[in-house]
Scaffold this motif. Structure first.
Motif, PDB file in Angstrom:
ATOM      1  N   TYR A   1      19.345 -57.847  -6.045  1.00  0.00           N
ATOM      2  CA  TYR A   1      20.452 -58.151  -6.947  1.00  0.00           C
ATOM      3  C   TYR A   1      20.843 -56.915  -7.749  1.00  0.00           C
TER       4      TYR A   1
ATOM      5  N   GLU B   1      14.119 -60.565  -4.929  1.00  0.00           N
ATOM      6  CA  GLU B   1      15.494 -60.981  -5.218  1.00  0.00           C
ATOM      7  C   GLU B   1      16.090 -60.167  -6.363  1.00  0.00           C
TER       8      GLU B   1
ATOM      9  N   ARG C   1      18.182 -63.239   4.658  1.00  0.00           N
ATOM     10  CA  ARG C   1      17.554 -64.238   3.781  1.00  0.00           C
ATOM     11  C   ARG C   1      17.959 -64.019   2.317  1.00  0.00           C
ATOM     12  N   LEU C   2      17.882 -62.754   1.863  1.00  0.00           N
ATOM     13  CA  LEU C   2      18.228 -62.443   0.480  1.00  0.00           C
ATOM     14  C   LEU C   2      19.701 -62.720   0.206  1.00  0.00           C
ATOM     15  N   ARG C   3      20.572 -62.372   1.130  1.00  0.00           N
ATOM     16  CA  ARG C   3      22.004 -62.614   0.949  1.00  0.00           C
ATOM     17  C   ARG C   3      22.277 -64.091   0.739  1.00  0.00           C
ATOM     18  N   ALA C   4      21.681 -64.916   1.587  1.00  0.00           N
ATOM     19  CA  ALA C   4      21.873 -66.367   1.464  1.00  0.00           C
ATOM     20  C   ALA C   4      21.375 -66.867   0.108  1.00  0.00           C
ATOM     21  N   ARG C   5      20.235 -66.363  -0.317  1.00  0.00           N
ATOM     22  CA  ARG C   5      19.653 -66.797  -1.589  1.00  0.00           C
ATOM     23  C   ARG C   5      20.497 -66.329  -2.779  1.00  0.00           C
ATOM     24  N   LEU C   6      20.955 -65.085  -2.750  1.00  0.00           N
ATOM     25  CA  LEU C   6      21.768 -64.589  -3.863  1.00  0.00           C
ATOM     26  C   LEU C   6      23.097 -65.324  -3.950  1.00  0.00           C
TER      27      LEU C   6
ATOM     28  N   GLU D   1      23.507 -68.399  -3.005  1.00  0.00           N
ATOM     29  CA  GLU D   1      23.123 -69.726  -3.523  1.00  0.00           C
ATOM     30  C   GLU D   1      22.970 -69.709  -5.046  1.00  0.00           C
ATOM     31  N   LEU D   2      22.371 -68.650  -5.554  1.00  0.00           N
ATOM     32  CA  LEU D   2      22.147 -68.564  -7.006  1.00  0.00           C
ATOM     33  C   LEU D   2      23.447 -68.301  -7.757  1.00  0.00           C
TER      34      LEU D   2
ATOM     35  N   MET E   1      13.838 -65.457 -10.765  1.00  0.00           N
ATOM     36  CA  MET E   1      13.989 -64.814  -9.459  1.00  0.00           C
ATOM     37  C   MET E   1      12.739 -63.977  -9.173  1.00  0.00           C
TER      38      MET E   1
END
Length: 71
Positions: A29, A25, A63-68, A70-71, A21
């Motif tokens: 997190y 991110e 953007r970060l919410r979507a990525r976190l 996703e992870l 990450m």
């Protein structure tokens, strides 16, 4: 704020888990984990509330919410 004032965190496991990450991110997190624990897991899914805690722009959080998630 919630009742929890401390939680166990294994730094090696955390670093291993966040190895791929980028810094942005991992920061989001880590802050979200602390926020979740201090609020007994009751963090509202409210962008305005969260961006105040993360000290970031709404677009960045989106953007970060979507990525976190996703992870």
């Amino acid at each position: 704020m919630g009742k929890l004032r401390w939680y166990k965190r294994d730094p090696k496991a955390a670093l291993d888990g966040m190895l791929h990450m980028p810094l942005e991110e991992t920061g989001a997190y880590s802050k979200m984990l602390d926020l979740l624990y201090t609020m007994d897991g009751q963090v509202p899914d409210d962008a305005a509330f969260i961006v105040r805690w993360l000290n970031c722009d709404h677009r960045v959080w989106k953007r970060l919410r979507a990525r976190l998630i996703e992870l």
